[in-house]
Design a protein around this motif. Structure first.
Motif, PDB file in Angstrom:
ATOM      1  N   GLY A 399      -3.889 -28.126  39.309  1.00 26.17           N
ATOM      2  CA  GLY A 399      -4.686 -27.126  38.617  1.00 26.17           C
ATOM      3  C   GLY A 399      -6.102 -26.985  39.126  1.00 26.17           C
ATOM      4  O   GLY A 399      -6.900 -26.260  38.525  1.00 26.17           O
ATOM      5  N   VAL A 400      -6.444 -27.668  40.236  1.00 21.27           N
ATOM      6  CA  VAL A 400      -7.801 -27.617  40.790  1.00 21.27           C
ATOM      7  C   VAL A 400      -7.704 -27.224  42.251  1.00 21.27           C
ATOM      8  O   VAL A 400      -6.819 -27.710  42.983  1.00 21.27           O
ATOM      9  N   ALA A 401      -8.595 -26.366  42.700  1.00 25.57           N
ATOM     10  CA  ALA A 401      -8.604 -25.959  44.098  1.00 25.57           C
ATOM     11  C   ALA A 401      -8.954 -27.156  44.981  1.00 25.57           C
ATOM     12  O   ALA A 401      -9.746 -28.017  44.584  1.00 25.57           O
ATOM     13  N   PRO A 402      -8.343 -27.276  46.180  1.00 21.87           N
ATOM     14  CA  PRO A 402      -8.660 -28.393  47.071  1.00 21.87           C
ATOM     15  C   PRO A 402     -10.166 -28.457  47.379  1.00 21.87           C
ATOM     16  O   PRO A 402     -10.804 -27.427  47.601  1.00 21.87           O
ATOM     17  N   VAL A 403     -10.689 -29.673  47.374  1.00 18.72           N
ATOM     18  CA  VAL A 403     -12.111 -29.893  47.631  1.00 18.72           C
ATOM     19  C   VAL A 403     -12.251 -30.690  48.928  1.00 18.72           C
ATOM     20  O   VAL A 403     -11.682 -31.791  49.034  1.00 18.72           O
ATOM     21  N   PRO A 404     -12.950 -30.161  49.944  1.00 17.87           N
ATOM     22  CA  PRO A 404     -13.188 -30.962  51.149  1.00 17.87           C
ATOM     23  C   PRO A 404     -13.941 -32.244  50.800  1.00 17.87           C
ATOM     24  O   PRO A 404     -14.894 -32.219  50.020  1.00 17.87           O
ATOM     25  N   LEU A 405     -13.500 -33.354  51.370  1.00  8.02           N
ATOM     26  CA  LEU A 405     -14.141 -34.634  51.072  1.00  8.02           C
ATOM     27  C   LEU A 405     -15.607 -34.624  51.484  1.00  8.02           C
ATOM     28  O   LEU A 405     -16.442 -35.286  50.850  1.00  8.02           O
ATOM     29  N   ALA A 406     -15.956 -33.863  52.519  1.00  7.35           N
ATOM     30  CA  ALA A 406     -17.355 -33.789  52.950  1.00  7.35           C
ATOM     31  C   ALA A 406     -18.234 -33.124  51.908  1.00  7.35           C
ATOM     32  O   ALA A 406     -19.455 -33.332  51.900  1.00  7.35           O
ATOM     33  N   ASP A 407     -17.644 -32.313  51.019  1.00  4.16           N
ATOM     34  CA  ASP A 407     -18.422 -31.630  49.987  1.00  4.16           C
ATOM     35  C   ASP A 407     -18.473 -32.398  48.673  1.00  4.16           C
ATOM     36  O   ASP A 407     -19.094 -31.952  47.711  1.00  4.16           O
ATOM     37  N   VAL A 408     -17.808 -33.556  48.624  1.00  2.52           N
ATOM     38  CA  VAL A 408     -17.747 -34.347  47.399  1.00  2.52           C
ATOM     39  C   VAL A 408     -18.962 -35.258  47.315  1.00  2.52           C
ATOM     40  O   VAL A 408     -19.379 -35.873  48.307  1.00  2.52           O
ATOM     41  N   ASP A 409     -19.523 -35.364  46.128  1.00  2.00           N
ATOM     42  CA  ASP A 409     -20.647 -36.268  45.897  1.00  2.00           C
ATOM     43  C   ASP A 409     -20.139 -37.708  45.980  1.00  2.00           C
ATOM     44  O   ASP A 409     -19.250 -38.103  45.208  1.00  2.00           O
ATOM     45  N   PRO A 410     -20.666 -38.519  46.920  1.00  2.00           N
ATOM     46  CA  PRO A 410     -20.172 -39.904  47.047  1.00  2.00           C
ATOM     47  C   PRO A 410     -20.304 -40.714  45.762  1.00  2.00           C
ATOM     48  O   PRO A 410     -19.503 -41.619  45.514  1.00  2.00           O
ATOM     49  N   SER A 411     -21.306 -40.406  44.930  1.00  2.00           N
ATOM     50  CA  SER A 411     -21.492 -41.173  43.702  1.00  2.00           C
ATOM     51  C   SER A 411     -20.355 -40.948  42.711  1.00  2.00           C
ATOM     52  O   SER A 411     -20.182 -41.729  41.768  1.00  2.00           O
ATOM     53  N   THR A 412     -19.565 -39.895  42.906  1.00  2.00           N
ATOM     54  CA  THR A 412     -18.402 -39.651  42.046  1.00  2.00           C
ATOM     55  C   THR A 412     -17.096 -40.061  42.729  1.00  2.00           C
ATOM     56  O   THR A 412     -16.051 -40.112  42.066  1.00  2.00           O
ATOM     57  N   TYR A 413     -17.154 -40.355  44.024  1.00  2.00           N
ATOM     58  CA  TYR A 413     -15.951 -40.715  44.783  1.00  2.00           C
ATOM     59  C   TYR A 413     -15.850 -42.223  44.993  1.00  2.00           C
ATOM     60  O   TYR A 413     -14.804 -42.841  44.715  1.00  2.00           O
ATOM     61  N   TRP A 414     -16.921 -42.841  45.458  1.00  2.00           N
ATOM     62  CA  TRP A 414     -16.867 -44.269  45.801  1.00  2.00           C
ATOM     63  C   TRP A 414     -16.581 -45.169  44.601  1.00  2.00           C
ATOM     64  O   TRP A 414     -15.893 -46.189  44.764  1.00  2.00           O
ATOM     65  N   PRO A 415     -17.063 -44.879  43.379  1.00  2.00           N
ATOM     66  CA  PRO A 415     -16.679 -45.752  42.251  1.00  2.00           C
ATOM     67  C   PRO A 415     -15.181 -45.764  41.975  1.00  2.00           C
ATOM     68  O   PRO A 415     -14.696 -46.677  41.286  1.00  2.00           O
ATOM     69  N   GLN A 416     -14.447 -44.796  42.499  1.00  2.00           N
ATOM     70  CA  GLN A 416     -13.008 -44.745  42.284  1.00  2.00           C
ATOM     71  C   GLN A 416     -12.231 -45.419  43.407  1.00  2.00           C
ATOM     72  O   GLN A 416     -10.989 -45.384  43.416  1.00  2.00           O
ATOM     73  N   VAL A 417     -12.943 -46.044  44.350  1.00  2.00           N
ATOM     74  CA  VAL A 417     -12.305 -46.643  45.517  1.00  2.00           C
ATOM     75  C   VAL A 417     -12.697 -48.115  45.600  1.00  2.00           C
ATOM     76  O   VAL A 417     -13.875 -48.463  45.453  1.00  2.00           O
TER      77      VAL A 417
END
Length: 577
Positions: A399-417
């Motif tokens: 239900g969400v359009a694909p988001v390029p990883l380069a456009d993702v805020d690292p502060s919202t991505y890295w805590p999930q990894v």
């Protein structure tokens, strides 16, 4: 770097206050130097020409002692603040260069800059202290004491002032000539130090392997050769410094002698009075002294100045920009790599080349392939630490359009990894803090994870248990024990995506079973696991196995990647161990 590079004031805030204090101290010292010369000339003139005794000149002697004492106090205060400012400025530059190196990412460091940053952040920047303590104060004195004392000499005796004005330009001319040679030697010395540091780090890192194959004595000989090369480079710089110092001393001595001869001849013919002649003779060396000290201390600061230039080059390297879009929940999102290729620095290959991977929720994905194929690089791409040279990396969610990883805020991505590299990075602290953070784990999740990984058995053998302190990198534990700590931390974390880079490397069969149980537990929790694996046991656990392939880079310059080993006339320190 310029004598006073504005970039130093921009990047090191401590240097700004220190420069202002140095200017104030310089003006005070200039006034004290002039007062000392006037009092000394008047006192000696009265004693010689008028036959005055000590009671007759007691007031002048007292004031002279006060001026000398004040000059010593001001000089001491200036040096004290210089040491403080140097320590603070070096600390500020060190923090900035490490932060910028981290922001530039692993690919920039892997391109040969990593060892250079290590050298700059340690030995290189420490050499900047002589610049603050010795060179910069003398530079300020050269622009305050020298012109003020020359103006006083001009007012007292224009002939002596003309002689001084005619000989002063010779000092900076010789300083420039000698400084160019010394600066080149200092740049070469810093490059040598960087090579030596890189090679010594490589030898230390590979020492266990060398000992395992009985080759440690060869490494000892290489370390001795590197030490000899460092000694030769240092002595070469010192030799130039001593010779150039002698040249400046000889030049200023001859210049002062010309002034003294002129005053002596005019005293004989009565063309100048004794008090004026003595005052000019006392002031003449003070006119040349700051310039002479600038030349002498320049060599003590060139190593630090060369390091500062390289620090500024690092700080001015543009940092890749990060995105600002929020990252979807990785518990339901898929990270999709399509036709991803990354150029391997200095190898003329793409590793990986044309990689297609779907990291789907709740699955175990294994990346396999020969050494150098780009498996670890693919993990860096998944982490968002490295942008591919070709292809796309997107995060897709229902239900969400694909988001390029380069456009993702690292502060919202890295805590999930959660990431477990080949050599686990463990911060200094107690085992409890390293595993579950300072807040601890009140629900027993840590203990359950430790029982699964076998860390509980390790903790039970330690006198302080979970409160056992670890050094940097997990010092105090064996390699296998550090791996258990890192695996336990991955289990304790809530990260839905877990990346394990060669988790069974350097482990025995028992430790390998621990890794297998950990991967199974992660999958049972519904978490996504990406493995870089060579062993069949790990690949058997995976839901999907993707083989990573390298390929020749069509844009690579074949001459740039040719082996240009050390030649007969090359610097011996450039040879690899």
């Amino acid at each position: 770097m310029k004598p006073l590079d504005p970039r130093l004031l921009r990047y090191a805030r401590a240097a700004r206050t220190y420069l202002a204090l140095t200017v104030v101290f310089g003006l005070v010292i200039a006034g004290l130097v002039i007062a000392q010369a006037l009092l000394l000339g008047r006192t000696l003139g009265a004693a010689v020409q008028e036959g005055a005794l000590l009671p007759d000149v007691a007031t002048l002697v007292v004031w002279l002692a006060v001026v000398v004492a004040l000059r010593a106090l001001v000089s001491g205060a200036q040096e004290r603040y210089a040491h403080r400012a140097a320590t603070r400025a070096i600390a500020q530059l060190r923090v900035q260069v490490v932060e910028r190196a981290a922001a530039l990412g692993p690919r920039w460091l892997a391109g040969g800059e990593g060892p250079r940053v290590v050298t700059l952040a340690t030995r290189g920047l420490e050499a900047l202290e002589p610049y603050f303590v010795r060179y910069l104060p003398q530079l300020v004195l050269a622009v305050t004491v020298t012109p003020l004392t020359l103006l006083v000499v001009l007012r007292l005796d224009w002939i002596s002032a003309a002689i001084i004005a005619g000989t002063i330009p010779l000092v900076p001319i010789f300083m420039v000539l000698v400084g160019r040679l010394t600066q080149g030697r200092s740049d070469r010395w810093l490059r040598v130090m960087q090579r030596l540091g890189s090679q010594v780090l490589d030898l230390l890192a590979g020492l266990p392997t060398l000992r395992a194959f009985g080759r440690e004595r060869g490494a000892a000989r290489r370390v001795a050769e590197l030490g000899s090369a460092h000694r030769r480079a240092t002595m070469s710089t010192l030799r130039i410094a001593f010779l150039s110092g002698m040249v400046l001393e000889l030049l200023t001595t001859i210049s002062v002698a010309l002034v003294a001869v002129g005053i002596g001849l005019r005293l004989v013919y009565g063309e100048i009075d004794l008090v004026t002649g003595l005052t000019v003779l006392v002031l003449a060396p003070e006119v040349y002294l700051p310039l002479r000290q600038v030349g002498a201390q320049f060599h003590a600061s060139t190593d630090g100045v060369a390091a500062a230039d390289r620090v500024f080059a690092v700080l001015e390297t543009p940092v890749p920009t990060h995105g600002t879009l929020p990252c979807p929940d990785l518990r339901t999102a898929t990270v999709r790599l399509r036709d991803v290729s990354v150029r391997a620095p200095g190898r003329g290959v793409l590793a990986p080349a044309g990689l297609d991977v779907d990291v789907s929720p709740g699955q175990v994905l294994a990346l396999t392939g020969p050494s150098g194929s780009g498996k670890t690089t693919a993990v860096a791409v998944l982490l968002g630490l490295l942008r591919p040279d070709a292809g796309t990396v997107e995060v897709t969610a229902p239900g969400v359009a694909p988001v390029p990883l380069a456009d993702v805020d690292p502060s919202t991505y890295w805590p999930q990894v959660a990431w477990l590299p080949q050599r686990p990075v463990l911060e200094p602290g107690t085992i409890a803090d390293v595993v579950s953070g300072p807040s601890g784990d009140a629900h027993g999740r840590r203990d359950r994870a430790a029982a699964l990984t076998g860390l509980d058995a390790v903790v039970a053998t330690l006198p302080l248990g979970w409160q056992t302190p670890l050094g940097r990198g997990g010092a105090g534990l064996s390699v296998g024990q550090r791996q258990r700590v890192a695996l336990t931390r991955a289990l304790v974390s809530d990260a839905p995506l877990v990346l394990l880079d060669e988790p069974t490397a350097h482990l025995d069969a028992a430790s390998e079973d621990v890794v297998l149980r950990t991967v199974e537990a992660l999958r049972d929790e519904g978490r996504t696991v990406v493995l870089v694996a060579h062993r069949a046991s790990l690949m058997a656990l995976a839901d999907h196995v993707v083989e990573v392939h390298p390929a020749a880079d069509p844009l690579a310059d074949p001459l740039a990647d040719a082996d240009t080993g050390p030649t007969a006339d090359a610097d011996p320190t450039e040879a690899r161990p």
